[in-house]
Design an enzyme around this catalytic site. Sequence first.
Site, PDB file in Angstrom:
ATOM      1  CB  VAL A   1       7.461   5.552 -10.839  1.00  0.00           C
ATOM      2  CG1 VAL A   1       6.890   6.319 -12.029  1.00  0.00           C
ATOM      3  CG2 VAL A   1       6.581   5.738  -9.617  1.00  0.00           C
TER       4      VAL A   1
ATOM      5  CG  ASP B   1       0.176   9.445   1.533  1.00  0.00           C
ATOM      6  OD1 ASP B   1       0.858   8.736   0.774  1.00  0.00           O
ATOM      7  OD2 ASP B   1       0.621   9.937   2.595  1.00  0.00           O
TER       8      ASP B   1
ATOM      9  CE  LYS C   1       2.394   5.969  -8.193  1.00  0.00           C
ATOM     10  NZ  LYS C   1       3.649   6.260  -7.482  1.00  0.00           N
TER      11      LYS C   1
ATOM     12  N   GLY D   1       9.534   3.621  -4.397  1.00  0.00           N
ATOM     13  CA  GLY D   1       9.026   4.111  -3.120  1.00  0.00           C
ATOM     14  C   GLY D   1       8.600   2.979  -2.219  1.00  0.00           C
ATOM     15  N   GLY D   2       7.884   3.356  -1.151  1.00  0.00           N
ATOM     16  CA  GLY D   2       7.518   2.373  -0.137  1.00  0.00           C
ATOM     17  C   GLY D   2       6.498   1.358  -0.587  1.00  0.00           C
ATOM     18  CG  MET D   3       2.846   2.545  -2.219  1.00  0.00           C
ATOM     19  SD  MET D   3       1.222   3.063  -1.659  1.00  0.00           S
ATOM     20  CE  MET D   3       1.041   4.595  -2.586  1.00  0.00           C
ATOM     21  CB  ALA D   4       4.273   1.828  -6.307  1.00  0.00           C
TER      22      ALA D   4
ATOM     23  CB  ILE E   1      11.084   7.042 -13.081  1.00  0.00           C
ATOM     24  CG1 ILE E   1      10.879   7.044 -14.600  1.00  0.00           C
ATOM     25  CG2 ILE E   1      11.182   8.462 -12.557  1.00  0.00           C
ATOM     26  CD1 ILE E   1       9.569   7.666 -15.022  1.00  0.00           C
ATOM     27  CB  ALA E   2      11.304   7.182  -8.525  1.00  0.00           C
TER      28      ALA E   2
END
Length: 618
Positions: A32, A141, A47, A27-30, A24-25
């Site tokens: 999804v 966060d 995730k 990011g900076g640490m994971a 799906i997407a």
Amino acid sequence: MDTTLADPLVGRRLEGRYRIEARIARGGMATVYRALDERLDRMVAVKVMHAGLADDAQFLARFTGEARAAARLSCPNVVSVFDQGLHDGVAFLVMELVTGRTLRDLLIERGRLTPEQALSVLEPVLIALSAAHAAGLVHRDVKPENVLLGDNGSVKVADFGLARAVEAATMTAAQGLLIGTVAYLAPEQVATGSADERTDVYAAGIMLFELLTGSVPYAGETAVSVAYRHLHEDVPPPSTRADVPPALDALTVWATRRDRGARPADAGAFLAELREVRSDLGLASVPVPAGSRSSAGRHRTIAVELPPPAAPPTPPPIAPSDGLLPQRSRRRRLPVALLIVLVLGLVAGGTGWWLGAGQYTTTPSLTGLTRDQAVAKAKLDGFSVKFGPAAYNEVVPVGSVITQDPVATSRIRKNGTITLVLSRGKERYQVPDVRGRPQSDAEAALRKLKLVPEVTKRYDEKVAIGLVVAQSPANGQTVRPNTLVSLVVSLGPAPVPVPSVVGLAIDEAKQRLTDLGLRVTETKKYSETVDKDVVIAQQPTGGHLTRGSTVQLTVSNGPPLVTVPEVVGMEVQAAKRKLEKAGFKVRVVPFFFTDHVQIQTPKGGEKAPKGSTVNILR
């Protein structure tokens, strides 16, 4: 090349249960993924933490602990955490799959929101944070990327506790996290790395600023420069950049004070004030703006799901144009969508296999029902029921169902089990009577009931130092958790200035001191220079004393007594010399007209004050 097909996790099963279907997407640490939970036959979001984090023991320990804490949250505005695991060196979370976009997408599209829209978005965010804070969990966060706007109008907060877990990692991913969220960092995070409920309040305040103005308060060429401004500058009122009512200025500035002690104690306090401000301004709650989602693909914290098989038998969209999935990955969804259309067609044709004679059916809606009603309805539909821990709820009556898992209309096996959470009603506490108790005991009693003590001190003539004189709200009042309870603690009797009474007659000196509430003791002392019954000295000589304290006075007894020499019969001049040598003054009175003393007063052998006069008659 299709990125979904190139992803090595797509098509794999994690722990033999979660079949990864599509990415799906990222990011900076994971990253999804959309996945199928084959055990419960439901779609979920998985995730997967980036490679290397799972090798860090401290990260894994915190990751597991934070996941468990997040899973205990029961709030409709929190993205539910279902499971957590480690598979072949891959650490992952299993979460609720949300259809929609992020708040960041909305801000990119709209620029800024109206005050009504901004508060309508922030309120559910604060509800989610309030639930977390009440459970002892700090997000760390809070930012628009972690706020999900569902297609059904819901607002949910994601990634509770993940920031704390990543902080434990020894790799540079933690540095990436800091840089990526520096716009929302509280001063204490910059200075010491510490975080508590008020840290989340600060980030939510920055987010309110951004919703109202279309930009964050601080910008800079580097993350360090932005962090420096958080630490050394006050967040300006939003009205300096946009047309914002003064009440929203004050709300934003309060939430973003550099001194964390000057902010709302937690999200619950922030939420209560937000509702007061909205009511005062007459701002209605409005639906979250729908709008275009063309930019959503650039953000990581949103998961998109095809409509479930239990939806009405009309063909669902093959791929929503929300931009959340890469263009190449959407093509992979087409066969799945066609398969769903075929299945729905079978339902419309009356085969009855999917919802009837088949293995699955849909979950009935049990929320809002009483315990007995919910059990009866579930049993009638062939389901068993179990109950999770009851939870407080501001709306649902005591003993009625707040939430259910699986949620209503979900696909579920026949004869399956539905977990229900019953309402404990509104969370309220009776303020205890802490008057007359030591300050520490009073504060502990209030905190035990989730109340917040605020102490002021004053002098009191009757209540001993350190004991509570008064409280507000009064004992017995019923209040919400995190309500501020003002305590007045005694400093004891007020100190009074000590006047100088040296040189005053003893009676006047005593009157002055006793009028001030001071006690008086006195000692006598002969003095050749101070008259009898006049104060010679005092202790203390000045300063302040509390009422009831003692002032010691030294009072003159006059000159010391001396034995008068016998001079009768002595020649007058010799008698005069003898008396003067003994310390007396001499007065010669001619009476008998002789050269010798005929009479003396006082008589010889009597006591008289030194320096007094002896009369001799010749």
